[in-house]
Scaffold this motif. Structure first.
Motif, PDB file in Angstrom:
ATOM      1  N   MET A   1       7.915  -8.238   1.812  1.00  0.00           N
ATOM      2  CA  MET A   1       7.751  -6.891   2.320  1.00  0.00           C
ATOM      3  C   MET A   1       7.474  -6.953   3.825  1.00  0.00           C
ATOM      4  N   THR A   2       8.065  -6.037   4.558  1.00  0.00           N
ATOM      5  CA  THR A   2       7.889  -6.000   6.005  1.00  0.00           C
ATOM      6  C   THR A   2       6.648  -5.195   6.378  1.00  0.00           C
ATOM      7  N   ASP A   3       6.042  -5.548   7.512  1.00  0.00           N
ATOM      8  CA  ASP A   3       4.879  -4.813   7.996  1.00  0.00           C
ATOM      9  C   ASP A   3       5.282  -3.554   8.750  1.00  0.00           C
ATOM     10  N   GLU A   4       6.558  -3.452   9.071  1.00  0.00           N
ATOM     11  CA  GLU A   4       7.041  -2.306   9.833  1.00  0.00           C
ATOM     12  C   GLU A   4       7.107  -1.063   8.950  1.00  0.00           C
ATOM     13  N   ALA A   5       6.482   0.015   9.417  1.00  0.00           N
ATOM     14  CA  ALA A   5       6.486   1.266   8.663  1.00  0.00           C
ATOM     15  C   ALA A   5       7.883   1.884   8.694  1.00  0.00           C
ATOM     16  N   PRO A   6       8.288   2.526   7.607  1.00  0.00           N
ATOM     17  CA  PRO A   6       9.600   3.171   7.591  1.00  0.00           C
ATOM     18  C   PRO A   6       9.679   4.273   8.641  1.00  0.00           C
ATOM     19  N   LEU A  39       6.582  12.009   2.485  1.00  0.00           N
ATOM     20  CA  LEU A  39       6.983  10.621   2.254  1.00  0.00           C
ATOM     21  C   LEU A  39       5.885   9.640   2.653  1.00  0.00           C
ATOM     22  N   GLU A  40       5.257   9.904   3.789  1.00  0.00           N
ATOM     23  CA  GLU A  40       4.197   9.021   4.280  1.00  0.00           C
ATOM     24  C   GLU A  40       3.001   9.018   3.330  1.00  0.00           C
ATOM     25  N   ARG A  41       2.551  10.198   2.935  1.00  0.00           N
ATOM     26  CA  ARG A  41       1.389  10.291   2.051  1.00  0.00           C
ATOM     27  C   ARG A  41       1.713   9.792   0.642  1.00  0.00           C
ATOM     28  N   VAL A 108       5.088   9.762  -7.939  1.00  0.00           N
ATOM     29  CA  VAL A 108       4.713   8.390  -7.588  1.00  0.00           C
ATOM     30  C   VAL A 108       4.452   7.532  -8.826  1.00  0.00           C
ATOM     31  N   ASP A 109       3.821   8.101  -9.834  1.00  0.00           N
ATOM     32  CA  ASP A 109       3.478   7.335 -11.041  1.00  0.00           C
ATOM     33  C   ASP A 109       4.667   7.105 -11.972  1.00  0.00           C
ATOM     34  N   GLU A 114       7.965  -1.253  -6.613  1.00  0.00           N
ATOM     35  CA  GLU A 114       8.660  -1.769  -5.427  1.00  0.00           C
ATOM     36  C   GLU A 114       9.263  -0.670  -4.565  1.00  0.00           C
ATOM     37  N   LYS A 115       9.280   0.559  -5.054  1.00  0.00           N
ATOM     38  CA  LYS A 115       9.791   1.681  -4.258  1.00  0.00           C
ATOM     39  C   LYS A 115       8.695   2.312  -3.401  1.00  0.00           C
ATOM     40  N   LEU A 116       7.483   1.792  -3.548  1.00  0.00           N
ATOM     41  CA  LEU A 116       6.331   2.394  -2.880  1.00  0.00           C
ATOM     42  C   LEU A 116       5.630   1.400  -1.959  1.00  0.00           C
ATOM     43  N   LEU A 117       4.959   1.949  -0.951  1.00  0.00           N
ATOM     44  CA  LEU A 117       4.142   1.148  -0.055  1.00  0.00           C
ATOM     45  C   LEU A 117       2.676   1.336  -0.415  1.00  0.00           C
ATOM     46  N   ASP A 118       2.068   2.413   0.061  1.00  0.00           N
ATOM     47  CA  ASP A 118       0.641   2.626  -0.156  1.00  0.00           C
ATOM     48  C   ASP A 118       0.376   4.124  -0.338  1.00  0.00           C
ATOM     49  N   PRO A 119       0.590   4.654  -1.544  1.00  0.00           N
ATOM     50  CA  PRO A 119       0.365   6.084  -1.773  1.00  0.00           C
ATOM     51  C   PRO A 119      -1.083   6.486  -1.472  1.00  0.00           C
ATOM     52  N   ASP A 120      -1.254   7.631  -0.848  1.00  0.00           N
ATOM     53  CA  ASP A 120      -2.572   8.139  -0.489  1.00  0.00           C
ATOM     54  C   ASP A 120      -3.140   8.941  -1.663  1.00  0.00           C
ATOM     55  N   PRO A 121      -4.195   8.455  -2.308  1.00  0.00           N
ATOM     56  CA  PRO A 121      -4.735   9.144  -3.482  1.00  0.00           C
ATOM     57  C   PRO A 121      -5.295  10.537  -3.181  1.00  0.00           C
TER      58      PRO A 121
END
Length: 200
Positions: A1-6, A39-41, A108-109, A114-121
Protein backbone atom coordinates in the motif's frame (compact mmCIF):
# COMPACT_ATOMS: atom_id res chain seq x y z
CA UNK A 1 0.00 0.00 0.00
CA UNK A 2 1.26 3.48 -0.85
CA UNK A 3 1.52 6.30 1.68
CA UNK A 4 0.30 8.78 -0.90
CA UNK A 5 -3.29 9.87 -0.33
CA UNK A 6 -5.65 9.47 -3.28
CA UNK A 7 -6.40 12.58 -5.33
CA UNK A 8 -10.13 12.49 -4.71
CA UNK A 9 -10.79 15.71 -6.59
CA UNK A 10 -9.20 14.30 -9.72
CA UNK A 11 -11.11 11.02 -9.27
CA UNK A 12 -14.44 12.84 -8.89
CA UNK A 13 -13.90 15.15 -11.84
CA UNK A 14 -12.90 12.21 -14.03
CA UNK A 15 -15.68 9.87 -12.84
CA UNK A 16 -18.48 12.43 -13.19
CA UNK A 17 -18.06 14.45 -16.41
CA UNK A 18 -21.65 15.65 -15.88
CA UNK A 19 -20.34 18.04 -13.22
CA UNK A 20 -19.04 20.19 -16.10
CA UNK A 21 -22.64 20.59 -17.33
CA UNK A 22 -23.58 22.56 -14.20
CA UNK A 23 -23.48 26.20 -15.29
CA UNK A 24 -22.97 27.73 -11.85
CA UNK A 25 -19.25 27.52 -11.03
CA UNK A 26 -19.84 27.66 -7.28
CA UNK A 27 -22.31 24.77 -7.47
CA UNK A 28 -19.87 22.70 -9.53
CA UNK A 29 -17.29 23.23 -6.79
CA UNK A 30 -19.76 22.29 -4.04
CA UNK A 31 -20.66 19.01 -5.78
CA UNK A 32 -16.98 18.15 -6.17
CA UNK A 33 -16.25 19.11 -2.55
CA UNK A 34 -19.11 16.99 -1.18
CA UNK A 35 -17.85 13.92 -3.05
CA UNK A 36 -14.27 14.59 -1.98
CA UNK A 37 -15.31 14.82 1.68
CA UNK A 38 -17.44 11.68 1.44
CA UNK A 39 -14.64 9.64 -0.11
CA UNK A 40 -12.03 10.93 2.33
CA UNK A 41 -14.14 10.31 5.43
CA UNK A 42 -15.35 6.97 4.10
CA UNK A 43 -11.73 5.97 3.57
CA UNK A 44 -12.20 4.81 -0.01
CA UNK A 45 -9.22 4.21 -2.27
CA UNK A 46 -11.19 5.03 -5.39
CA UNK A 47 -14.60 6.50 -6.16
CA UNK A 48 -15.31 3.57 -8.50
CA UNK A 49 -15.03 1.14 -5.55
CA UNK A 50 -18.28 2.38 -3.97
CA UNK A 51 -20.93 -0.17 -5.03
CA UNK A 52 -24.40 0.62 -6.35
CA UNK A 53 -25.98 -1.32 -3.49
CA UNK A 54 -24.75 -3.16 -0.42
CA UNK A 55 -25.40 -6.44 -2.24
CA UNK A 56 -24.87 -5.41 -5.88
CA UNK A 57 -21.16 -4.85 -6.42
CA UNK A 58 -20.92 -5.55 -10.15
CA UNK A 59 -22.38 -2.09 -10.80
CA UNK A 60 -20.64 0.91 -9.28
CA UNK A 61 -22.31 3.83 -7.59
CA UNK A 62 -20.61 6.03 -10.21
CA UNK A 63 -22.48 4.26 -13.02
CA UNK A 64 -25.78 4.63 -11.19
CA UNK A 65 -25.25 8.31 -10.29
CA UNK A 66 -24.28 9.12 -13.87
CA UNK A 67 -27.33 7.23 -15.15
CA UNK A 68 -29.66 9.13 -12.82
CA UNK A 69 -28.12 12.44 -13.88
CA UNK A 70 -28.43 11.66 -17.59
CA UNK A 71 -32.02 10.41 -17.29
CA UNK A 72 -33.08 13.43 -15.23
CA UNK A 73 -31.43 15.95 -17.56
CA UNK A 74 -33.17 14.46 -20.61
CA UNK A 75 -36.49 14.32 -18.75
CA UNK A 76 -36.09 17.97 -17.71
CA UNK A 77 -35.54 18.94 -21.33
CA UNK A 78 -38.77 17.14 -22.27
CA UNK A 79 -40.60 18.85 -19.40
CA UNK A 80 -39.41 22.18 -20.73
CA UNK A 81 -39.89 21.62 -24.47
CA UNK A 82 -43.01 19.46 -24.49
CA UNK A 83 -44.89 20.61 -21.38
CA UNK A 84 -43.67 24.19 -21.02
CA UNK A 85 -42.43 23.65 -17.46
CA UNK A 86 -39.37 25.44 -16.13
CA UNK A 87 -37.20 22.96 -14.20
CA UNK A 88 -33.86 24.25 -12.91
CA UNK A 89 -31.26 22.11 -14.68
CA UNK A 90 -28.41 23.14 -12.39
CA UNK A 91 -30.43 22.06 -9.33
CA UNK A 92 -31.39 18.80 -11.02
CA UNK A 93 -27.86 17.95 -12.11
CA UNK A 94 -26.33 18.81 -8.73
CA UNK A 95 -28.97 16.91 -6.75
CA UNK A 96 -28.67 13.87 -9.02
CA UNK A 97 -24.90 13.89 -8.70
CA UNK A 98 -25.20 14.10 -4.91
CA UNK A 99 -28.25 11.89 -4.26
CA UNK A 100 -26.06 8.86 -3.44
CA UNK A 101 -22.86 10.49 -2.17
CA UNK A 102 -23.91 9.23 1.27
CA UNK A 103 -23.08 5.68 0.16
CA UNK A 104 -19.48 6.69 0.85
CA UNK A 105 -20.45 6.46 4.53
CA UNK A 106 -23.10 3.74 4.46
CA UNK A 107 -21.45 1.00 2.42
CA UNK A 108 -18.00 0.78 4.03
CA UNK A 109 -18.93 -2.40 5.92
CA UNK A 110 -20.14 -4.11 2.74
CA UNK A 111 -16.92 -4.14 0.69
CA UNK A 112 -13.57 -5.92 0.88
CA UNK A 113 -11.05 -4.18 3.10
CA UNK A 114 -8.56 -3.71 0.27
CA UNK A 115 -10.87 -1.07 -1.23
CA UNK A 116 -10.52 1.07 1.88
CA UNK A 117 -7.81 3.09 3.58
CA UNK A 118 -8.89 4.45 6.96
CA UNK A 119 -12.65 5.06 7.35
CA UNK A 120 -13.49 7.77 9.90
CA UNK A 121 -15.84 6.25 12.52
CA UNK A 122 -17.26 9.72 13.21
CA UNK A 123 -19.07 9.53 9.86
CA UNK A 124 -19.08 5.92 8.67
CA UNK A 125 -22.21 4.00 9.59
CA UNK A 126 -24.95 2.00 7.95
CA UNK A 127 -27.29 3.33 10.63
CA UNK A 128 -27.89 6.56 8.70
CA UNK A 129 -29.51 6.11 5.27
CA UNK A 130 -27.33 7.43 2.47
CA UNK A 131 -29.96 9.92 1.33
CA UNK A 132 -29.79 11.61 4.74
CA UNK A 133 -25.98 11.62 5.00
CA UNK A 134 -25.87 12.86 1.38
CA UNK A 135 -28.19 15.70 2.33
CA UNK A 136 -25.89 16.48 5.28
CA UNK A 137 -22.83 16.60 3.00
CA UNK A 138 -24.63 18.93 0.58
CA UNK A 139 -25.62 21.16 3.49
CA UNK A 140 -22.11 21.15 4.92
CA UNK A 141 -20.51 22.36 1.67
CA UNK A 142 -23.13 25.08 1.24
CA UNK A 143 -25.28 23.77 -1.60
CA UNK A 144 -28.43 25.85 -2.14
CA UNK A 145 -31.54 24.72 -0.29
CA UNK A 146 -33.18 23.74 -3.59
CA UNK A 147 -30.40 21.17 -4.16
CA UNK A 148 -30.46 19.93 -0.56
CA UNK A 149 -34.23 19.37 -0.69
CA UNK A 150 -33.94 17.29 -3.85
CA UNK A 151 -31.41 14.82 -2.41
CA UNK A 152 -33.48 12.80 0.11
CA UNK A 153 -35.32 10.25 -2.04
CA UNK A 154 -37.06 7.90 0.38
CA UNK A 155 -40.74 8.45 1.08
CA UNK A 156 -41.44 10.94 3.83
CA UNK A 157 -37.95 12.39 4.24
CA UNK A 158 -38.95 15.80 2.85
CA UNK A 159 -42.49 17.05 3.52
CA UNK A 160 -42.85 19.20 0.40
CA UNK A 161 -41.51 17.90 -2.90
CA UNK A 162 -40.41 20.28 -5.67
CA UNK A 163 -40.49 19.66 -9.42
CA UNK A 164 -36.73 19.10 -9.30
CA UNK A 165 -36.96 16.73 -6.32
CA UNK A 166 -39.63 14.63 -8.03
CA UNK A 167 -37.50 14.44 -11.17
CA UNK A 168 -34.46 13.27 -9.20
CA UNK A 169 -36.60 10.65 -7.46
CA UNK A 170 -38.13 9.33 -10.70
CA UNK A 171 -34.75 9.25 -12.49
CA UNK A 172 -33.30 7.36 -9.51
CA UNK A 173 -36.08 4.78 -9.82
CA UNK A 174 -35.57 4.47 -13.58
CA UNK A 175 -31.84 3.85 -13.21
CA UNK A 176 -32.32 1.53 -10.23
CA UNK A 177 -34.93 -0.55 -12.05
CA UNK A 178 -32.52 -0.99 -14.96
CA UNK A 179 -29.69 -2.03 -12.62
CA UNK A 180 -31.67 -4.48 -10.49
CA UNK A 181 -33.17 -6.04 -13.62
CA UNK A 182 -29.82 -6.45 -15.36
CA UNK A 183 -27.90 -7.55 -12.24
CA UNK A 184 -30.50 -9.74 -10.51
CA UNK A 185 -33.43 -10.15 -12.90
CA UNK A 186 -35.85 -8.37 -10.53
CA UNK A 187 -37.58 -5.00 -10.34
CA UNK A 188 -36.53 -2.27 -7.94
CA UNK A 189 -39.70 -2.90 -5.91
CA UNK A 190 -38.82 -6.58 -5.58
CA UNK A 191 -35.28 -5.62 -4.50
CA UNK A 192 -36.65 -3.19 -1.89
CA UNK A 193 -39.09 -5.77 -0.52
CA UNK A 194 -36.36 -8.42 -0.23
CA UNK A 195 -33.15 -6.53 0.54
CA UNK A 196 -33.73 -2.92 1.55
CA UNK A 197 -32.16 -1.89 4.84
CA UNK A 198 -34.49 1.12 5.13
CA UNK A 199 -37.88 -0.61 4.98
CA UNK A 200 -39.71 -2.14 7.94
Amino acid sequence: MTDEAPDYREQVESAFPEIRDIEDESLREQVTEAWTLGLERGGWKDVSDVPYAWNIHEVSNVEHVRGVTRIAAKSAEEQREFHGADPDLDVIRAACLLHDVGKCYEYVDHVDGEKLLDPDPTYVSEEIPHSISGYALAHEVGCPLAVQRAIPHFLGEVPKRTLEAELVKSANSASSNAITQSAMGITLQEWVETYSQTSD
